[in-house]
Motif scaffolding. Sequence first.
Motif, PDB file in Angstrom:
ATOM      1  N   GLN A  65       0.847  -1.210   0.000  1.00  0.00           N
ATOM      2  CA  GLN A  65       0.000   0.000   0.000  1.00  0.00           C
ATOM      3  C   GLN A  65       0.883   1.261   0.000  1.00  0.00           C
ATOM      4  O   GLN A  65       0.622   2.214  -0.734  1.00  0.00           O
ATOM      5  CB  GLN A  65      -0.857  -0.069   1.269  1.00  0.00           C
ATOM      6  N   VAL A  66       1.948   1.247   0.807  1.00  0.00           N
ATOM      7  CA  VAL A  66       2.886   2.381   0.840  1.00  0.00           C
ATOM      8  C   VAL A  66       3.501   2.574  -0.549  1.00  0.00           C
ATOM      9  O   VAL A  66       3.591   3.699  -1.058  1.00  0.00           O
ATOM     10  CB  VAL A  66       3.998   2.143   1.898  1.00  0.00           C
ATOM     11  N   ALA A  67       3.887   1.470  -1.174  1.00  0.00           N
ATOM     12  CA  ALA A  67       4.513   1.553  -2.502  1.00  0.00           C
ATOM     13  C   ALA A  67       3.538   2.129  -3.534  1.00  0.00           C
ATOM     14  O   ALA A  67       3.937   2.904  -4.405  1.00  0.00           O
ATOM     15  CB  ALA A  67       5.000   0.171  -2.932  1.00  0.00           C
ATOM     16  N   ARG A  68       2.264   1.777  -3.411  1.00  0.00           N
ATOM     17  CA  ARG A  68       1.257   2.341  -4.345  1.00  0.00           C
ATOM     18  C   ARG A  68       1.133   3.856  -4.149  1.00  0.00           C
ATOM     19  O   ARG A  68       1.031   4.620  -5.106  1.00  0.00           O
ATOM     20  CB  ARG A  68      -0.104   1.671  -4.124  1.00  0.00           C
ATOM     21  N   GLU A  69       1.172   4.292  -2.900  1.00  0.00           N
ATOM     22  CA  GLU A  69       1.110   5.739  -2.618  1.00  0.00           C
ATOM     23  C   GLU A  69       2.327   6.440  -3.218  1.00  0.00           C
ATOM     24  O   GLU A  69       2.228   7.539  -3.759  1.00  0.00           O
ATOM     25  CB  GLU A  69       1.053   5.993  -1.109  1.00  0.00           C
ATOM     26  N   ALA A  70       3.470   5.789  -3.090  1.00  0.00           N
ATOM     27  CA  ALA A  70       4.703   6.389  -3.642  1.00  0.00           C
ATOM     28  C   ALA A  70       4.588   6.506  -5.157  1.00  0.00           C
ATOM     29  O   ALA A  70       4.980   7.529  -5.734  1.00  0.00           O
ATOM     30  CB  ALA A  70       5.908   5.540  -3.257  1.00  0.00           C
ATOM     31  N   GLU A  71       4.039   5.490  -5.796  1.00  0.00           N
ATOM     32  CA  GLU A  71       3.860   5.516  -7.252  1.00  0.00           C
ATOM     33  C   GLU A  71       2.973   6.688  -7.648  1.00  0.00           C
ATOM     34  O   GLU A  71       3.236   7.423  -8.585  1.00  0.00           O
ATOM     35  CB  GLU A  71       3.220   4.187  -7.687  1.00  0.00           C
ATOM     36  N   ARG A  72       1.887   6.847  -6.888  1.00  0.00           N
ATOM     37  CA  ARG A  72       0.948   7.938  -7.155  1.00  0.00           C
ATOM     38  C   ARG A  72       1.644   9.300  -7.032  1.00  0.00           C
ATOM     39  O   ARG A  72       1.465  10.179  -7.868  1.00  0.00           O
ATOM     40  CB  ARG A  72      -0.229   7.850  -6.166  1.00  0.00           C
ATOM     41  N   LEU A  73       2.473   9.448  -5.991  1.00  0.00           N
ATOM     42  CA  LEU A  73       3.072  10.756  -5.728  1.00  0.00           C
ATOM     43  C   LEU A  73       4.314  11.034  -6.569  1.00  0.00           C
ATOM     44  O   LEU A  73       4.699  12.187  -6.739  1.00  0.00           O
ATOM     45  CB  LEU A  73       3.414  10.877  -4.242  1.00  0.00           C
ATOM     46  N   ARG A  74       4.914   9.986  -7.072  1.00  0.00           N
ATOM     47  CA  ARG A  74       6.132  10.150  -7.874  1.00  0.00           C
ATOM     48  C   ARG A  74       5.887  11.088  -9.069  1.00  0.00           C
ATOM     49  O   ARG A  74       6.751  11.847  -9.462  1.00  0.00           O
ATOM     50  CB  ARG A  74       6.577   8.788  -8.394  1.00  0.00           C
ATOM     51  N   GLY A  75       4.691  11.023  -9.594  1.00  0.00           N
ATOM     52  CA  GLY A  75       4.373  11.833 -10.777  1.00  0.00           C
ATOM     53  C   GLY A  75       4.008  13.279 -10.450  1.00  0.00           C
ATOM     54  O   GLY A  75       3.732  14.066 -11.353  1.00  0.00           O
ATOM     55  N   ARG A  76       3.973  13.620  -9.177  1.00  0.00           N
ATOM     56  CA  ARG A  76       3.549  14.983  -8.825  1.00  0.00           C
ATOM     57  C   ARG A  76       4.725  15.758  -8.267  1.00  0.00           C
ATOM     58  O   ARG A  76       5.557  15.219  -7.552  1.00  0.00           O
ATOM     59  CB  ARG A  76       2.432  14.918  -7.772  1.00  0.00           C
ATOM     60  N   THR A  77       4.763  17.042  -8.574  1.00  0.00           N
ATOM     61  CA  THR A  77       5.876  17.832  -8.028  1.00  0.00           C
ATOM     62  C   THR A  77       5.486  18.355  -6.643  1.00  0.00           C
ATOM     63  O   THR A  77       4.298  18.441  -6.303  1.00  0.00           O
ATOM     64  CB  THR A  77       6.222  19.037  -8.921  1.00  0.00           C
ATOM     65  N   LEU A  78       6.499  18.729  -5.886  1.00  0.00           N
ATOM     66  CA  LEU A  78       6.233  19.292  -4.561  1.00  0.00           C
ATOM     67  C   LEU A  78       5.409  20.567  -4.693  1.00  0.00           C
ATOM     68  O   LEU A  78       4.499  20.820  -3.893  1.00  0.00           O
ATOM     69  CB  LEU A  78       7.560  19.582  -3.840  1.00  0.00           C
ATOM     70  N   LEU A  79       5.696  21.353  -5.724  1.00  0.00           N
ATOM     71  CA  LEU A  79       4.928  22.590  -5.912  1.00  0.00           C
ATOM     72  C   LEU A  79       3.466  22.287  -6.249  1.00  0.00           C
ATOM     73  O   LEU A  79       2.563  22.992  -5.790  1.00  0.00           O
ATOM     74  CB  LEU A  79       5.578  23.466  -6.988  1.00  0.00           C
ATOM     75  N   ASP A  80       3.231  21.211  -7.005  1.00  0.00           N
ATOM     76  CA  ASP A  80       1.837  20.766  -7.254  1.00  0.00           C
ATOM     77  C   ASP A  80       1.122  20.480  -5.936  1.00  0.00           C
ATOM     78  O   ASP A  80      -0.044  20.805  -5.757  1.00  0.00           O
ATOM     79  CB  ASP A  80       1.814  19.396  -7.977  1.00  0.00           C
ATOM     80  N   LEU A  81       1.851  19.797  -5.055  1.00  0.00           N
ATOM     81  CA  LEU A  81       1.222  19.402  -3.783  1.00  0.00           C
ATOM     82  C   LEU A  81       0.846  20.642  -2.968  1.00  0.00           C
ATOM     83  O   LEU A  81      -0.212  20.677  -2.346  1.00  0.00           O
ATOM     84  CB  LEU A  81       2.152  18.493  -2.977  1.00  0.00           C
ATOM     85  N   PHE A  82       1.705  21.658  -3.011  1.00  0.00           N
ATOM     86  CA  PHE A  82       1.365  22.909  -2.319  1.00  0.00           C
ATOM     87  C   PHE A  82       0.171  23.588  -3.005  1.00  0.00           C
ATOM     88  O   PHE A  82      -0.726  24.112  -2.332  1.00  0.00           O
ATOM     89  CB  PHE A  82       2.567  23.868  -2.297  1.00  0.00           C
TER      90      PHE A  82
END
Length: 498
Positions: free
Chosen positions: A15-32
């Motif tokens: 489950q953690v690895a799936r979350e990482a996959e999801r977030l890998r494609g997003r930039t930190l600035l996107d998250l903000f």
Amino acid sequence: MSATSFAARETTFAQVAREAERLRGRTLLDLFAADPTRAKALTFTAPHLIADFSKQRIDAGAIAALSSLAAAADFDGYRAKLFAGEIVNTTEGRAAKHWALRGADAPAEVKDVQARMAAFAQRIRPEIDAIVHLGIGGSDLGPRLIIDALKPLRTRGLDIRFAANVDGADVADAIEGLDPKRTLLIVVSKTFTTQETLANAEFVRAWGPAHIAAATAAPEKAVAWGVKPENVFAFWDWVGGRYSLWSSVSLVCAIALRANGFERLLNGAAEMDAHFRATPFAQNLPALSAAIQAWNREALGHGSYAVIPYAERLRLLPAYMQQLEMESNGKRVSRDGEALARSACAVTWGAAGTNAQHSFFQLLHQGVGEIPVEFIVNAGPQEGPPAHRAKVYANALAQARALMVGKQSAEPHRAFPGNRASTMMAIDALTPEALGALLAFYEHRTFTQAVLAGVNPFDQFGVELGKEMAGQLLPALEGGAGPEGVDPSTAAWLKRLR
Ligand code: F6P
């Protein structure tokens, strides 16, 4: 860990690895951009410490998955076992009760040694101008850091020297210019068998210091070596070497720090213990920080991270943390001896900012791989010229922001990819209390990382083989017969260096 909990941990890691996959494609600035409350929501506090994880590649989904991992790894259960004094160091059949050395509830045997240390400190101070502290690893790095970090609290006119290395230059430097008649030698070794420490101690003893004391978990060995019983300060086998700075190992601090500095350090650590012990995972600063370390190492695959104190007085923190983290969690099998699928820690490295900016920050900003960074600032009063304070902060904040924001340029050599993660932490002031809390924070973070990975952080069999082989090779280098059957490369070097 039982087979069922091992399986549960593997399932939650997926489950953690799936979350990482999801977030890998997003930039930190996107998250903000996606969450205006992000900076606030990902900032957490504990006694004397605040940490902002918002520039890490995490969000609520990632934290939820990491919480499930902690539950599957039985974080609550192992934490309870640690504080119940159970045998958590299962390979050596010992408890790990370094936390029992600090705070008002310390057991009578601890208080007794602390009282003897305080009385000794008071008696010896007028008789000495210098202390030579000999020890290595956990018998060196902690007290050395404390003495350096709390310099303003040091007794004036007391010269404090440390030597650890078996390279004779170290111990030669340590006594250079001192008057043996006004010097206290403190020999610090949990086992009182460590080659480096004993070799250095023999040398300094022969130089004739007026006073000799020892800190050890083997008091009979210190007495047999020649230390007066009343000058031997014990600690116990339930204190691991790299967790021992709270014990008599820090006798030098008890003697040298004014204003009850050592006692206040212990009190600050006890405050962090209370936080770690009672706070649920989702708000628990050492535990959350451990989860983020594991996330960076295993879910995102970053093999190392850099720790950068923007405080000259914390310049020795990276060296201390290297032993704490890598000697504790540099393991390849679980506590039950099963091969680990994932590492229990990353490589820890770093140096004080701003100096580090003019050295390896090039790699952090423009190297091929991402290396997460942990920044630590002192938010309290600072020494020296008042105008420097703002400059230190500006640099720390700018580096974290530059790593994240990057810079576009038509010229490839001048472009910064950005989107590189960091944590920003601050201690409320560089007091003994805050330093104690910070070091206890790192101990508990290390413990939690071990729990998440399923390893025993309290043994260190990995240091034994090299020590054993050094013992086998030594006679050949001292002019005696070489060991049989060494490889040709080692044999050639034995000949060359004889
Ligand atoms: O070599 C590793 C180690 O055993 C550390 O764990 C320890 O802190 C250091 O050596 C020193 O050991 P001692 O305090 O027994 O001299």
